[in-house]
Design an enzyme around this catalytic site. Structure first.
Site, PDB file in Angstrom:
ATOM      1  N   PHE B 117      12.555   8.316   3.792  1.00  0.00           N
ATOM      2  CA  PHE B 117      12.683   9.046   2.536  1.00  0.00           C
ATOM      3  C   PHE B 117      13.325  10.400   2.837  1.00  0.00           C
ATOM      4  O   PHE B 117      12.971  11.062   3.816  1.00  0.00           O
ATOM      5  CB  PHE B 117      11.313   9.231   1.884  1.00  0.00           C
ATOM      6  CG  PHE B 117      11.421   9.806   0.510  1.00  0.00           C
ATOM      7  CD1 PHE B 117      11.817   9.004  -0.553  1.00  0.00           C
ATOM      8  CD2 PHE B 117      11.189  11.151   0.282  1.00  0.00           C
ATOM      9  CE1 PHE B 117      11.949   9.545  -1.828  1.00  0.00           C
ATOM     10  CE2 PHE B 117      11.322  11.693  -0.986  1.00  0.00           C
ATOM     11  CZ  PHE B 117      11.709  10.887  -2.047  1.00  0.00           C
ATOM     12  N   ASP B 182       4.054   8.249   7.823  1.00  0.00           N
ATOM     13  CA  ASP B 182       4.238   8.605   6.421  1.00  0.00           C
ATOM     14  C   ASP B 182       3.681   7.446   5.600  1.00  0.00           C
ATOM     15  O   ASP B 182       4.223   6.337   5.642  1.00  0.00           O
ATOM     16  CB  ASP B 182       5.726   8.831   6.137  1.00  0.00           C
ATOM     17  CG  ASP B 182       5.991   9.092   4.658  1.00  0.00           C
ATOM     18  OD1 ASP B 182       5.156   8.695   3.812  1.00  0.00           O
ATOM     19  OD2 ASP B 182       7.034   9.670   4.330  1.00  0.00           O
ATOM     20  N   TYR B 207       0.520  10.779  -5.818  1.00  0.00           N
ATOM     21  CA  TYR B 207       0.915  10.562  -7.216  1.00  0.00           C
ATOM     22  C   TYR B 207       1.506   9.177  -7.440  1.00  0.00           C
ATOM     23  O   TYR B 207       1.924   8.868  -8.544  1.00  0.00           O
ATOM     24  CB  TYR B 207       1.867  11.655  -7.719  1.00  0.00           C
ATOM     25  CG  TYR B 207       3.036  12.017  -6.835  1.00  0.00           C
ATOM     26  CD1 TYR B 207       4.123  11.173  -6.694  1.00  0.00           C
ATOM     27  CD2 TYR B 207       3.049  13.228  -6.162  1.00  0.00           C
ATOM     28  CE1 TYR B 207       5.194  11.517  -5.904  1.00  0.00           C
ATOM     29  CE2 TYR B 207       4.118  13.586  -5.364  1.00  0.00           C
ATOM     30  CZ  TYR B 207       5.192  12.727  -5.243  1.00  0.00           C
ATOM     31  OH  TYR B 207       6.259  13.081  -4.457  1.00  0.00           O
ATOM     32  N   LYS B 208       1.548   8.361  -6.381  1.00  0.00           N
ATOM     33  CA  LYS B 208       2.044   6.997  -6.541  1.00  0.00           C
ATOM     34  C   LYS B 208       0.835   6.071  -6.741  1.00  0.00           C
ATOM     35  O   LYS B 208       0.240   6.048  -7.807  1.00  0.00           O
ATOM     36  CB  LYS B 208       2.865   6.607  -5.310  1.00  0.00           C
ATOM     37  CG  LYS B 208       4.089   7.511  -5.090  1.00  0.00           C
ATOM     38  CD  LYS B 208       4.849   7.115  -3.839  1.00  0.00           C
ATOM     39  CE  LYS B 208       5.975   8.084  -3.522  1.00  0.00           C
ATOM     40  NZ  LYS B 208       7.060   8.064  -4.495  1.00  0.00           N
ATOM     41  N   ARG B 351      14.054  -1.087  -8.241  1.00  0.00           N
ATOM     42  CA  ARG B 351      12.750  -1.260  -7.586  1.00  0.00           C
ATOM     43  C   ARG B 351      11.732  -1.690  -8.640  1.00  0.00           C
ATOM     44  O   ARG B 351      11.678  -1.124  -9.740  1.00  0.00           O
ATOM     45  CB  ARG B 351      12.293   0.041  -6.915  1.00  0.00           C
ATOM     46  CG  ARG B 351      13.172   0.466  -5.755  1.00  0.00           C
ATOM     47  CD  ARG B 351      12.541   1.607  -4.959  1.00  0.00           C
ATOM     48  NE  ARG B 351      12.156   2.724  -5.830  1.00  0.00           N
ATOM     49  CZ  ARG B 351      11.532   3.807  -5.404  1.00  0.00           C
ATOM     50  NH1 ARG B 351      11.190   3.928  -4.126  1.00  0.00           N
ATOM     51  NH2 ARG B 351      11.230   4.777  -6.235  1.00  0.00           N
TER      52      ARG B 351
END
Lengths: 378, 378
Positions: B117, B182, B207-208, B351
């Site tokens: 990322f 990560d 927050y995912k 996605r």
């Protein structure tokens, strides 16, 4: 000694009196707005609206949220005498000071106040160790000889003493030494006028006089002229030009956004925007005039048994004063029982802050009256 | 090809079905929980309660809030296979990765994935430049020769491919190379079992799949055995032992709190605690089983015109898949118009994430049905 009727008359004549209704306030006399400010009604509503926007709009909220750190920054800029595009809201004071200090320090001594707020001192201790630089903790004015960075608090967190921002800024500029102002205890408490005085770098917090709530993100200021040449040590995706064009090497935005790092906490950033806007609406000149009058009344009503530990000249004081008493800790607890909320600092200091957006003259009068009642008759 | 009735039957048999009622959900099919998770009812209520606690309790709330980053960290620990006291919630992934990477890297090459990322890559680019170290971007497995730090994503943010956490952890330990995981796309999405596999360092976002809201603070994990020897580059007052004993030099807490920095955003930290607790209540084993079944159904229903760009083996996939189509951007916009929310990544990737706490089998079926309706008949 004035009477309570005098305080009532001052409230009746106060041009800012109506702002008190813009806050959600419990039935206490709150003299700790320099630790955590009260909640504006608009902020309560904004938090509720954002919580709902997350729930119902989900990821689509980001269309609006991406610019939030800049919008809140522009709102803060209006309060500290900066231009739009010079302030960003994100991270904590600690992290923002680290980013700015690491960006501007190249070599030479790091100069700070011996009495700086601890987190400033810790950040600079750490940076000095990492850089092999001298950390010079000053008791009085900064010694610029061999200095590579000065970090200075505009208003002392204990005594409320105001530093000579125009003079120190001028001296540092003349000597070519980068200077970062810590505005934690001045942003929203008194006019700062960064641009007028040529101050180029600052950080500050938003949960005190800007009333943005517990742990709300801090701000970071870099004057336009310095932005392009400075680079945060923390390279993050919110600083990246064309953030969602993800395959490129790091290439930070040209403006103040280059001091963003990771994803900012959206509800808290919006609270900064609301708090700063309310402050700007009242106006720093009017707020400062009322703050000085409130503190004058407070000092006038101070019981003889407690000693003022702040400058006696109003022009050299921020919006809080420190007073000393050997039983300060017990008195603080008793005041809280009497619905007056001050702030205790070891070993013998009570801090009393006035916050002119919502503190009334009668609040000051009543608080001092209750303090007097806790002390033996003099 | 299964029918909608098959999907309905899978929902009827789903042991996690009741968790959907624990969320505030709009009337859309949400397949973007890997960008921003949905809002738990408990979190909505907690945000409202904390907003009121700030308004009415003012500074006294800090008695409870001081431990919030640790409480939220312990809640996250239960989801990622860490022990209590090994995780702290504060700052962003970007800042936390910077803190950990700067703490463990002394010399040698910094190794990361070419497809990491972006913010991970940027942080490491910046650190490599500051340290004069080589940044080695790997296409496949990490090359440990001369390496001084490896940062690796457990689940690839684009393809959803799961990295070999046990194997890479073992190889790095054998070679004596510090390794930071990560977990952004795996925390809450699949079992992580850090302690079981001897992983010592990790960061991740909340927050995912942990559903803590836009910009909620990230977490940082350091195994107990490594804590005392590591020091954050950012020395802040929330890391200080006896935080309010303010006159001492920096002396960080012995535990995970030494990776705190400034004042954490309290409403957002509490949202992490709620989100992680809800995830732990459902249990990662049950969540993973449903996630695999949902993705299997999704792939089975995928229109022929779109190509799977994720591993075909369920054991090598996280909780989202990437699919490719030349008109991916247009299709994404049309899906959103049809109340199906996926996520587009340039140039041609859609996605699709399933989030077993609230995604139903019929949601997956209907979403693929609507996608098929947007494509020419094959």
């Amino acid at each position: 000694m004035r009477s309570r009727a005098d305080a009532e008359r001052l409230d009746a004549e106060d041009p800012l009196a109506a702002f008190r209704e813009r806050f959600v306030l419990p039935k206490v006399i709150y003299l700790d707005g320099n630790s955590l400010g009260a909640q504006p009604v608009a902020t309560r509503d904004r938090i509720a609206a954002l919580s709902e926007q997350w729930a119902t709009g989900l990821v689509r909220g980001w269309d609006e949220w991406l610019d939030a750190p800049r919008r809140a920054g522009d709102a803060v800029a209006a309060v500290i005498g900066a231009h739009p595009g010079e302030v960003i809201c994100t991270d904590s004071v600690t992290v923002n000071l680290y980013k700015l200090a690491a960006a501007v320090h190249t070599d030479g001594a790091i100069v700070a106040q011996r009495r700086a707020f601890p987190t400033d001192r810790y950040v600079l201790e750490g940076l000095a160790e990492a850089r092999g630089a001298e950390l010079r903790l000053a008791a009085g004015e900064p010694d610029l000889d061999g200095a590579g960075l000065v970090v200075w608090s505009h208003v002392d967190y204990r005594s409320g003493e105001i530093a000579d921002l125009p003079g120190i800024t001028w001296r540092c500029r003349e000597a070519g030494v980068p200077l970062i102002w810590d505005l934690c205890h001045s942003a929203g408490a008194l006019p700062v006028d960064l641009a007028t005085h040529g101050a180029e770098l600052a950080v500050g917090c938003t949960y005190k006089y800007l009333n943005a709530g517990p742990g709300s993100p801090a701000f970071l200021y870099v004057a336009h002229a310095r932005q392009a040449q400075l680079r945060s040590p923390i390279w993050g995706w919110f600083a990246q030009r064309d953030q969602f064009d993800m395959e490129r090497a790091y290439d930070p935005q040209p403006g103040i956004e280059r001091f963003l790092a990771g994803t900012p906490p959206i509800l808290a950033v919006a609270a900064v925007e609301e708090g700063a806007r309310l402050t700007a609406e009242a106006g720093m000149t009017a707020l400062r005039a009322k703050s000085v009058a409130l503190v004058e009344l407070l000092i006038e009503c101070l019981p003889d048994a407690v000693a003022l530990a702040s400058p006696s000249d109003p022009a050299r004081r921020g919006s809080h004063v420190a007073v000393r008493h050997p039983d300060a800790e017990r008195l603080t607890a008793q005041l809280i029982e009497a619905d007056v909320i001050p702030d205790f600092r070891t070993p013998d200091v009570i801090r009393l802050a006035v916050t002119p957006l919502y503190t009334r003259f009668v609040d000051v009068w009543d608080a001092m009256d209750r303090l007097r009642a806790l002390l033996p008759p003099s």
